[in-house]
Write an enzyme that holds these catalytic residues in place. Structure first.
Site, PDB file in Angstrom:
ATOM      1  N   ARG A   1       0.812  -1.222   0.000  1.00  0.00           N
ATOM      2  CA  ARG A   1       0.000   0.000   0.000  1.00  0.00           C
ATOM      3  C   ARG A   1       0.842   1.268   0.000  1.00  0.00           C
ATOM      4  O   ARG A   1       0.625   2.173  -0.791  1.00  0.00           O
ATOM      5  CB  ARG A   1      -0.920   0.015   1.225  1.00  0.00           C
ATOM      6  CG  ARG A   1      -2.228  -0.679   1.024  1.00  0.00           C
ATOM      7  CD  ARG A   1      -2.915  -0.815   2.350  1.00  0.00           C
ATOM      8  NE  ARG A   1      -2.007  -1.497   3.284  1.00  0.00           N
ATOM      9  CZ  ARG A   1      -1.805  -2.800   3.275  1.00  0.00           C
ATOM     10  NH1 ARG A   1      -2.428  -3.550   2.408  1.00  0.00           N
ATOM     11  NH2 ARG A   1      -0.964  -3.360   4.123  1.00  0.00           N
TER      12      ARG A   1
ATOM     13  N   ARG B   1      11.115   3.625   2.770  1.00  0.00           N
ATOM     14  CA  ARG B   1      10.846   2.711   3.881  1.00  0.00           C
ATOM     15  C   ARG B   1      12.117   1.897   4.084  1.00  0.00           C
ATOM     16  O   ARG B   1      12.789   1.504   3.113  1.00  0.00           O
ATOM     17  CB  ARG B   1       9.679   1.784   3.577  1.00  0.00           C
ATOM     18  CG  ARG B   1       9.569   0.678   4.620  1.00  0.00           C
ATOM     19  CD  ARG B   1       8.331  -0.140   4.474  1.00  0.00           C
ATOM     20  NE  ARG B   1       7.164   0.625   4.891  1.00  0.00           N
ATOM     21  CZ  ARG B   1       5.955   0.085   5.008  1.00  0.00           C
ATOM     22  NH1 ARG B   1       5.781  -1.203   4.746  1.00  0.00           N
ATOM     23  NH2 ARG B   1       4.927   0.820   5.384  1.00  0.00           N
TER      24      ARG B   1
ATOM     25  N   HIS C   1       5.627   6.074  11.165  1.00  0.00           N
ATOM     26  CA  HIS C   1       4.991   5.935   9.859  1.00  0.00           C
ATOM     27  C   HIS C   1       4.012   7.106   9.740  1.00  0.00           C
ATOM     28  O   HIS C   1       2.795   6.924   9.774  1.00  0.00           O
ATOM     29  CB  HIS C   1       4.264   4.587   9.805  1.00  0.00           C
ATOM     30  CG  HIS C   1       3.822   4.185   8.429  1.00  0.00           C
ATOM     31  ND1 HIS C   1       4.090   4.935   7.305  1.00  0.00           N
ATOM     32  CD2 HIS C   1       3.108   3.111   8.005  1.00  0.00           C
ATOM     33  CE1 HIS C   1       3.567   4.334   6.256  1.00  0.00           C
ATOM     34  NE2 HIS C   1       2.962   3.224   6.655  1.00  0.00           N
TER      35      HIS C   1
END
Lengths: 306, 207
Positions: free
Chosen positions: A55, A105, A133
């Site tokens: 995602r 990430r 996050h």
């Protein structure tokens, strides 16, 4: 427009003031209502995913494409020089020369803060290990505001792995700005850490701890459920026991508030019955979609285009 | 005994003409029987040069002529401070006293370093480990500067983050911690992984 966001990194949700958060949410709302397909023409996003993600990576990349920008990057660190032993600092320093903005990430905690030291291009943290996050938190806030038409004074239940879950920690910290009533629901061993509870007391936020979902779901405007991970349990038997008890089903929804929305950062495993998907309370798929608008808003803001 | 007292009256810290004090000799000298006779200056010197005596009034740690004295360290922390300040590598004469008798603390540690002056930043690092310690700079056997210790706001380089997944343990880089007092205890939080630790959870230093 707060010019403070131009060329800024977003590493941790704590880096943003309340006004900056509200500004980003407003931008996201505008972009959802009225797409801007040429806003970031000739801009390049480096999408650096040192560990797998579906995602977050796809929504960052789609967000850039939908604003007319271009994307370079990788989704697997094994194809990079990191696999040859290059430091993160060196990698980011070089990639910073190619791109206008970097979304990343990385499995190590603090990697995004380190990356920000290597380049003067804005770094958007898409998750650094179990630490932060922030774009997830922004899309959670956006979704809460969208479904409840406000952010202040809501009854919000956070359930699941509250001890290790970065999502719930960041969301809780962001909610400090909006005077919520909080309910924490978790197996005893996975309850919200003490230092977060102290932060709530310091900010005079009302909260209570619970072990069962049915104790509080009727009071909630938002029920935010997270996954309980097997590896958090020393004894796998304990996990099996919790797994079957800690599960939101249709039966829990009898007598809940009409405006209750169930959110989940996804992926779900066993804790969220898919029969709930068709009820008016399920909002987790729209929540995932909202990530697209929030990330568009961020890209536009840090590149100084909106 | 008389000779020893005379020697002290002539000046334990102010050697007579042509006479220099061997610090190791001083360490074996007996204290006068009537300390009330000592001048104010000597009392101060005795206090700040941290002369330590046992029951039979033998000096345990010698005075230093020039340098730094870190006193009233809670027992067991002196070696940590030596490591923290990297004193062993500086080729200076370092005298360490462990578990010395202390009226205030019962037992304490003490460090004296000859010909070395601690900086304010270093003194504040000592405050992190031993907040109640006293630090004095000695010049010609006289205290010339006292540090009012305060906790540093941040610590760079020194601490190793106990979080094995912190980027600082995987890249060639300096660590960085913010320091704060929480419930009377010193806590540090890593700038990078944002984890918070009690100071005694830090087991390793980058030295």
């Amino acid at each position: 427009m707060p010019s403070s966001l131009i060329n800024r990194d977003l590493i941790s949700i704590n880096d943003l003031t309340k006004n900056e958060i509200l500004f980003i949410l407003q931008l996201a709302k505008d972009l959802k209502a009225k797409p801007q397909p040429t806003l970031l023409q000739n801009k390049v996003l480096a999408s650096l995913f040192f560990e797998p993600s579906t995602r977050t990576r796809l929504s960052f990349e789609t967000a850039m494409e939908r604003l007319g920008g271009r994307v370079i990057g990788f989704a697997d660190k094994d194809v990079t020089s990191a696999s040859k032993g290059e430091t993160l600092y060196d990698s980011i320093r070089i990639i910073g020369q190619y791109a206008d903005v970097i979304a990343m990430r990385h499995p190590l905690e603090g990697s995004a803060r380190r990356a920000a030291e290597a380049t003067d291009k804005p770094i958007l943290n898409g998750g650094d290990g179990a630490n932060q996050h922030p774009t997830q938190t922004l899309l959670d806030l956006f979704t809460i505001q969208e479904t409840q038409k406000k952010l202040t004074g809501l009854s919000i239940a956070l359930a699941g792995d509250l001890k290790y879950g970065r999502t719930v920690h960041s969301l809780m910290q962001a909610l400090l700005h909006f005077s919520p009533r909080l309910y924490f629901i978790a197996p005893k061993t996975l309850q919200m850490p003490e230092h977060y509870l102290e932060e709530l007391k310091k900010n005079k936020i009302k909260f209570s701890l619970h072990e069962k979902m049915e104790e509080v779901i009727k009071q909630a405007d938002i029920f935010y459920l997270t996954r309980i991970q097997k590896e958090r349990f020393a004894d796998s038997m304990d996990y099996e026991r919790v797994k079957n008890v800690f599960r939101l089903t249709l039966a829990h929804l009898i007598g809940v508030k009409k405006n209750l929305k169930i959110l989940h950062p996804l992926p779900r495993v066993n804790e969220l019955d898919d029969k709930i998907d068709t009820t008016s309370h399920a909002y987790y798929f729209q929540q995932a979609e909202n990530g697209l608008y929030v990330r568009q808003a961020l890209l536009g803001a840090v590149l100084g285009k909106i | 005994m008389r000779r020893q007292c005379d020697f002290l009256k002539r000046g334990l810290f102010e050697p007579g003409r042509g006479q220099s004090i061997n610090p190791w000799l001083v360490g074996r000298v007996r204290w006068p029987e009537r300390p009330g006779e000592l001048s104010e200056q000597r009392k101060l010197l005795a206090e700040h040069a941290t002369i330590h005596m046992t029951q039979d009034k033998k000096l345990l740690v010698s005075a230093i002529k020039n340098g730094t004295v870190i006193d009233h360290i809670n027992a067991g922390q002196a070696l940590k401070i030596i490591r923290f300040l990297n004193l062993a590598a500086q080729n200076k004469l370092v005298t360490v006293g462990l578990n010395l008798p202390s009226k205030l603390m019962k037992i304490k540690d003490l460090i004296k370093v000859e010909d070395w002056e601690i900086s304010l930043e270093e003194a504040n690092q000592v405050a992190l480990i031993a907040p109640q310690s006293t630090i004095n700079i000695i010049k010609n056997y006289t205290v010339t500067k006292k540090f009012a210790l305060k906790l540093p706001e941040k610590i760079e380089h020194l601490l190793v983050c106990p979080n094995p997944k912190c980027i600082t343990n995987h890249e060639p880089m300096d660590s960085f911690f913010y320091v704060k007092l929480r419930k009377q205890k010193v806590e540090v939080s890593c700038k990078y992984c944002e984890k918070q630790f009690a100071l005694d959870e830090i087991k390793d230093y980058k030295i």
